[in-house]
Design a protein around this motif. Structure first.
Motif, short mmCIF file in Angstrom:
data_model
loop_
_atom_site.label_atom_id
_atom_site.label_comp_id
_atom_site.label_asym_id
_atom_site.label_seq_id
_atom_site.Cartn_x
_atom_site.Cartn_y
_atom_site.Cartn_z
N VAL A 148 -61.17 72.08 66.66
CA VAL A 148 -59.76 71.52 67.15
C VAL A 148 -58.90 71.15 66.16
O VAL A 148 -59.38 70.17 65.22
N GLU A 149 -57.72 71.38 66.12
CA GLU A 149 -56.69 70.76 64.88
C GLU A 149 -56.18 69.40 65.57
O GLU A 149 -56.21 69.35 66.71
N GLY A 150 -55.76 68.77 64.49
CA GLY A 150 -55.36 67.17 64.88
C GLY A 150 -56.36 66.27 65.12
O GLY A 150 -55.82 65.07 65.60
N ALA A 151 -57.75 66.68 65.01
CA ALA A 151 -58.74 65.29 65.28
C ALA A 151 -59.04 64.87 64.30
O ALA A 151 -58.90 65.01 62.96
N GLU A 152 -59.01 63.51 64.24
CA GLU A 152 -59.60 62.43 63.40
C GLU A 152 -61.06 62.67 63.09
O GLU A 152 -62.01 62.87 63.78
N VAL A 153 -61.20 62.71 61.85
CA VAL A 153 -62.61 63.06 61.27
C VAL A 153 -63.05 61.81 60.47
O VAL A 153 -62.33 61.20 59.66
N LEU A 154 -64.39 61.50 60.85
CA LEU A 154 -64.91 60.02 60.40
C LEU A 154 -66.25 60.23 59.82
O LEU A 154 -66.91 61.13 60.29
N VAL A 155 -66.41 59.64 58.99
CA VAL A 155 -67.93 59.65 58.22
C VAL A 155 -68.43 58.18 58.16
O VAL A 155 -67.76 57.02 57.77
N ASP A 156 -69.41 57.99 59.14
CA ASP A 156 -70.06 56.61 59.30
C ASP A 156 -69.02 55.71 59.78
O ASP A 156 -68.76 54.47 59.45
#
Length: 333
Positions: A148-156
């Motif tokens: 999905v476009e526009g999603a926040e991507v997080l690492v830890d």
């Protein structure tokens, strides 16, 4: 003045050297010596409140380095660079990130520094490339995709961008948790064991969040459902009404057939039976229409609900990295 330890003196000189690298200094390998005063911002920048604030953060960072407080220095350099994208702030931030063991962040900022290579002298660029290669061998370089476009991507738990990401993401070695979130969707999550020097590929899947109270509608378009139900209900009411009308005319028609009229019984009988037939046909066709519309609406609802259930079901994927890989399964079981 309090005497600095050898380590602190070397560290302080290293950071100050970062501020001077534009003029031809070696950013990453300065020898020990007394700290030099930070260069004053140009006259044009002094009038800029943001630049002045950034310079104050930079100077505060230098002060923390002198007393060997690298974590506090890193935060000051970060704020300085956010306020003004000067190379000396970026170089100081990288140095502090390396000193505090934040190799992934340091690699990210070194990549940013090297993209400004035309602004660096040859020696500085060479040292930066060498350090960048060393850090890449210590961290993972993840390629993260989201459906999905526009999603926040997080690492830890830390936001690293929005989908689609234009760059790979450097992450520290070890078990990392990757997430993607967007309003109206259930958060996608995947935990990956990242090896030093690896390049894992992480695919995050988001599914629509039906939320409490939306279960009956599944993923269906509610406007279509309500319209279909209303049309089917309206046709059914018309069918019932015309059927009742047709039945109601049965008695008077029989009376006319039995001659229970003053005159023109035949004509009146034919008129009643004609009306009765018209009402009967109307009832039949509207009943069929109600059934077709209602059935189509039901099929649509069931199909979208099943599709939504499938989305909630188990999903699989794989993670590939040098020397090995793995398979992951997520979703509801």
């Amino acid at each position: 003045m309090k005497t600095l330890t050898k380590r602190s003196r070397v560290a302080a000189w290293g950071v100050v050297a970062c501020s001077l690298f534009v003029g031809g200094g070696d950013v990453w390998a300065q020898g020990p010596g007394e700290p030099q005063p930070a260069a004053s911002p140009p006259a044009s920048a002094q009038a800029d409140a943001a630049t002045q604030k950034a310079e104050k953060h930079y100077e505060a960072g230098i002060a923390f380095v002198k007393i060997d407080k690298w974590a506090e220095a890193r935060e000051e350099f970060r704020q300085a660079y956010e306020g003004s994208a000067q190379l000396k702030y970026l170089a100081a931030l990288i140095k502090a990130e390396i000193a505090t063991g934040q190799n992934a962040n340091a690699a990210t900022h070194l990549r940013e520094l090297l993209r400004r290579k035309p602004e660096l002298d040859a020696n500085t660029a060479a040292e930066a490339e060498k350090k960048f290669a060393e850090l890449r061998a210590k961290v993972g370089e993840a390629t993260i995709t989201v459906n999905v476009e526009g999603a926040e991507v997080l690492v830890d738990g830390v936001v690293v961008g929005r989908s689609p990401l234009s760059d790979t993401v450097f992450v520290n070695a070890g078990r990392r948790v990757f997430q993607a979130r967007r309003a109206g969707f259930v958060t996608g999550e995947q935990a990956v064991d990242v090896a030093p020097g690896s390049a894992p590929r992480v695919a995050l899947g988001l599914m629509k969040d039906t939320g409490p109270g939306n279960e009956d509608g599944g993923g269906a378009n509610k406007t279509l459902l309500y319209t279909g139900a209303a049309v089917a209900g309206g046709l059914a009411l018309v069918g019932i009404g015309t059927f009742i009308g047709a039945v109601a005319l049965y008695g008077p028609a029989e009376d006319k057939l039995d001659g229970k009229c003053e005159s023109n019984c035949k004509e009146e009988f034919e008129s009643l039976t004609s009306t009765q037939q018209a009402l009967g046909y109307t009832s039949l066709f509207t009943g069929i229409g109600a059934g077709l519309v209602g059935g189509a609406t039901l099929v649509y609802w069931m199909a979208t609900k099943k599709s939504n259930d499938i989305e909630k079901g188990p999903r699989g994927g794989c993670v590939i990295m040098p020397g090995g890989g793995g398979v992951f399964v997520s979703g509801q079981f």
